[in-house]
Design a protein around this motif. Structure first.
Motif, PDB file in Angstrom:
ATOM      1  N   SER A 129       0.842  -1.130   0.024  1.00 50.09           N
ATOM      2  CA  SER A 129      -0.033  -0.074   0.146  1.00 50.09           C
ATOM      3  C   SER A 129       0.879   1.214  -0.033  1.00 50.09           C
ATOM      4  N   ALA A 130       1.920   1.289   0.946  1.00 51.84           N
ATOM      5  CA  ALA A 130       2.827   2.401   0.761  1.00 51.84           C
ATOM      6  C   ALA A 130       3.417   2.583  -0.304  1.00 51.84           C
ATOM      7  N   LEU A 131       3.947   1.444  -1.208  1.00 48.50           N
ATOM      8  CA  LEU A 131       4.737   1.491  -2.451  1.00 48.50           C
ATOM      9  C   LEU A 131       3.678   2.058  -3.466  1.00 48.50           C
ATOM     10  N   LEU A 132       2.338   1.627  -3.252  1.00 47.49           N
ATOM     11  CA  LEU A 132       1.605   2.132  -4.406  1.00 47.49           C
ATOM     12  C   LEU A 132       1.096   3.517  -4.087  1.00 47.49           C
ATOM     13  N   THR A 133       0.925   4.213  -2.966  1.00 46.27           N
ATOM     14  CA  THR A 133       0.307   5.476  -2.834  1.00 46.27           C
ATOM     15  C   THR A 133       1.501   6.217  -2.668  1.00 46.27           C
ATOM     16  N   ASP A 134       2.549   6.041  -2.093  1.00 44.29           N
ATOM     17  CA  ASP A 134       3.806   7.054  -1.867  1.00 44.29           C
ATOM     18  C   ASP A 134       5.129   6.545  -2.262  1.00 44.29           C
ATOM     19  N   GLY A 135       5.205   5.333  -3.001  1.00 41.03           N
ATOM     20  CA  GLY A 135       6.419   5.072  -3.468  1.00 41.03           C
ATOM     21  C   GLY A 135       6.671   4.898  -4.572  1.00 41.03           C
ATOM     22  N   GLY A 136       7.587   3.810  -5.399  1.00 42.55           N
ATOM     23  CA  GLY A 136       7.657   3.479  -6.737  1.00 42.55           C
ATOM     24  C   GLY A 136       6.362   3.369  -7.563  1.00 42.55           C
ATOM     25  N   GLY A 137       5.389   2.690  -7.017  1.00 44.57           N
ATOM     26  CA  GLY A 137       4.132   2.524  -7.874  1.00 44.57           C
ATOM     27  C   GLY A 137       3.641   3.881  -7.944  1.00 44.57           C
ATOM     28  N   PHE A 138       3.634   4.732  -7.210  1.00 41.28           N
ATOM     29  CA  PHE A 138       2.809   6.019  -7.697  1.00 41.28           C
ATOM     30  C   PHE A 138       3.746   6.829  -8.766  1.00 41.28           C
ATOM     31  N   SER A 139       4.957   6.922  -8.604  1.00 40.79           N
ATOM     32  CA  SER A 139       5.890   7.634  -9.398  1.00 40.79           C
ATOM     33  C   SER A 139       5.724   6.846 -10.967  1.00 40.79           C
ATOM     34  N   ASP A 140       5.692   5.592 -10.815  1.00 41.20           N
ATOM     35  CA  ASP A 140       5.664   5.053 -12.014  1.00 41.20           C
ATOM     36  C   ASP A 140       4.370   5.041 -12.882  1.00 41.20           C
ATOM     37  N   ALA A 141       3.221   5.371 -11.966  1.00 37.63           N
ATOM     38  CA  ALA A 141       1.936   5.741 -12.643  1.00 37.63           C
ATOM     39  C   ALA A 141       2.003   7.183 -13.106  1.00 37.63           C
ATOM     40  N   VAL A 142       2.716   8.196 -12.607  1.00 34.10           N
ATOM     41  CA  VAL A 142       2.796   9.320 -13.114  1.00 34.10           C
ATOM     42  C   VAL A 142       3.636   9.191 -14.384  1.00 34.10           C
ATOM     43  N   PHE A 143       4.802   8.713 -14.536  1.00 33.50           N
ATOM     44  CA  PHE A 143       5.455   8.631 -15.736  1.00 33.50           C
ATOM     45  C   PHE A 143       4.661   7.666 -17.022  1.00 33.50           C
ATOM     46  N   PHE A 144       3.777   6.984 -16.630  1.00 29.27           N
ATOM     47  CA  PHE A 144       2.846   6.108 -17.616  1.00 29.27           C
ATOM     48  C   PHE A 144       1.948   7.192 -18.295  1.00 29.27           C
ATOM     49  N   VAL A 145       1.533   8.193 -17.285  1.00 27.15           N
ATOM     50  CA  VAL A 145       0.287   9.001 -17.572  1.00 27.15           C
ATOM     51  C   VAL A 145       0.918   9.949 -18.660  1.00 27.15           C
ATOM     52  N   HIS A 146       2.074  10.601 -18.412  1.00 30.85           N
ATOM     53  CA  HIS A 146       2.926  11.452 -19.401  1.00 30.85           C
ATOM     54  C   HIS A 146       3.483  11.129 -20.389  1.00 30.85           C
ATOM     55  N   ALA A 147       3.895   9.820 -20.480  1.00 27.36           N
ATOM     56  CA  ALA A 147       4.362   8.952 -21.567  1.00 27.36           C
ATOM     57  C   ALA A 147       3.307   8.808 -22.719  1.00 27.36           C
ATOM     58  N   HIS A 148       2.288   8.345 -22.109  1.00 27.86           N
ATOM     59  CA  HIS A 148       1.121   8.271 -22.922  1.00 27.86           C
ATOM     60  C   HIS A 148       0.640   9.651 -23.462  1.00 27.86           C
ATOM     61  N   ARG A 149       0.341  10.505 -22.922  1.00 26.24           N
ATOM     62  CA  ARG A 149      -0.022  11.870 -23.227  1.00 26.24           C
ATOM     63  C   ARG A 149       0.861  12.515 -24.113  1.00 26.24           C
ATOM     64  N   ALA A 150       1.924  12.042 -23.897  1.00 30.93           N
ATOM     65  CA  ALA A 150       3.193  12.906 -25.028  1.00 30.93           C
ATOM     66  C   ALA A 150       3.171  12.171 -26.334  1.00 30.93           C
ATOM     67  N   LEU A 151       3.077  10.703 -26.247  1.00 31.40           N
ATOM     68  CA  LEU A 151       2.911  10.056 -27.515  1.00 31.40           C
ATOM     69  C   LEU A 151       1.655  10.476 -28.285  1.00 31.40           C
ATOM     70  N   ALA A 152       0.466  10.359 -27.668  1.00 31.07           N
ATOM     71  CA  ALA A 152      -0.774  10.720 -28.046  1.00 31.07           C
ATOM     72  C   ALA A 152      -0.723  12.204 -28.909  1.00 31.07           C
ATOM     73  N   ALA A 153       0.044  13.147 -28.104  1.00 28.39           N
ATOM     74  CA  ALA A 153      -0.207  14.293 -28.688  1.00 28.39           C
ATOM     75  C   ALA A 153       1.063  14.757 -29.587  1.00 28.39           C
ATOM     76  N   ALA A 154       1.820  13.821 -29.884  1.00 25.59           N
ATOM     77  CA  ALA A 154       2.884  13.827 -30.540  1.00 25.59           C
ATOM     78  C   ALA A 154       3.825  15.013 -30.488  1.00 25.59           C
ATOM     79  N   GLU A 155       4.063  14.972 -29.220  1.00 24.48           N
ATOM     80  CA  GLU A 155       4.932  15.956 -28.477  1.00 24.48           C
ATOM     81  C   GLU A 155       6.505  15.309 -28.222  1.00 24.48           C
TER      82      GLU A 155
END
Length: 307
Positions: A129-155
């Motif tokens: 739970s700590a990993l997912l909410t405050d650790g590597g799981g959360f940071s990986d989720a942020v990187f996932f979102v921004h990689a997805h958006r950057a590719l979709a927007a061709a940036e």
């Protein structure tokens, strides 16, 4: 001697027939009692408490007291559907059978078990739970979102920025190996089996090591899979792989592992919701013990996992 043998056989036969008649006389059906047959799926409840029996009024263990919350209702007009092809691909890429070597990494859980931080299902749930909410799981989720958006927007510049930050944003040598080795294996396998132009665009934007969340986010965007849906699948796969390591190390039963996974559903949903709203320059973690576990694992004497 022959006469004695024949008499012995006859006596055994008479004894067997006598026992059979006695059993028939004592049969419930013979006495007129009805025999109730259980329906399919119905459990047998013994009146006597036996091994493993639990009082019906007793509370379940703390880890299992948290049942998953029902799915939140969708607002009118919001599209939550996933097409059959998209669902098929997402399940294939995030399956334990996808050959990226996820089974060989524990993200420091192996050291936490040896140190006594994780001893049972409940302590495993709290750690994850700590990993997912405050650790590597959360940071990986942020990187996932921004990689997805950057590719979709061709940036291309935005894609390069998130790929570079994700590769640098690891607290230890083994965690770097874990995310980049899996990221490269994911891209190589997907290029061979599920090719799409997004892979070439990622190669053009960034030539360095690719972290796993960036690789999966880019591929999902390239195949037109919605970011939110893909993110939930990614976090589920991440949590399931951690639990698999815990099941082998503590050890736990398979059912206990599924109970931990069910109990982590609110954490996965909360982390996904936060990640969708977190700017890239505000990503941060606060799971120091988990980071130390990843570092200590590098010099751990007996190891089954690579991290």
């Amino acid at each position: 001697m022959a006469a004695i043998t024949i008499m012995a056989i006859a006596m055994n036969t008479i004894t067997t027939m006598t026992k059979a008649k006695a059993l028939l006389r004592s049969s419930p059906r013979k006495r007129g009692k009805k025999i109730r047959h259980r329906k399919a799926g119905e459990r047998h409840h013994s009146k006597r408490g036996g091994r493993g029996a639990r009082d019906k009024n007793s509370a379940p263990p703390p880890c299992f007291a948290r049942s998953p919350s029902p799915a939140p209702p969708r607002s009118a007009g919001e599209d939550s559907s996933v097409g059959p092809a998209a669902l098929y691909r997402l399940m294939a890429w995030l399956s334990p059978a996808y050959p990226i070597g996820a089974f060989s990494y524990s993200s420091g859980i192996e050291w936490a078990v040896e140190a006594g931080d994780i001893t049972d299902a409940e302590t495993l749930r709290r750690w994850l739970s700590a990993l997912l909410t405050d650790g590597g799981g959360f940071s990986d989720a942020v990187f996932f979102v921004h990689a997805h958006r950057a590719l979709a927007a061709a940036e291309e510049a935005a894609l390069r920025a998130v790929a570079e930050l994700a590769a640098a944003y690891v607290p230890s040598k083994e965690r770097f190996l874990e995310t980049t080795a899996q990221g490269r294996a994911f891209l190589d396998t997907t290029r061979a089996a599920w090719p799409c132009p997004a892979l070439a665009r990622l190669d053009a934007a960034w030539s360095g090591p690719v972290a796993l969340p960036v690789a999966v986010g880019v591929v999902c965007a390239g195949h037109g899979i919605a970011c939110e849906t893909a993110l939930h699948g990614f976090l589920h796969a991440l949590a399931a792989n951690w639990i698999s390591a815990g099941v082998r190390l503590i050890p736990l039963g398979q059912t206990d592992g599924q109970r931990v996974l069910a109990a982590l559903e609110p954490d996965v949903c909360a982390s996904a919701a936060r990640a969708l709203k977190t700017p890239l320059d505000e990503v941060g973690t606060c799971a120091l013990r988990a980071d130390l576990a990843g570092m200590r694992h590098e010099t751990q004497y007996t190891r089954l996992f690579r991290s």
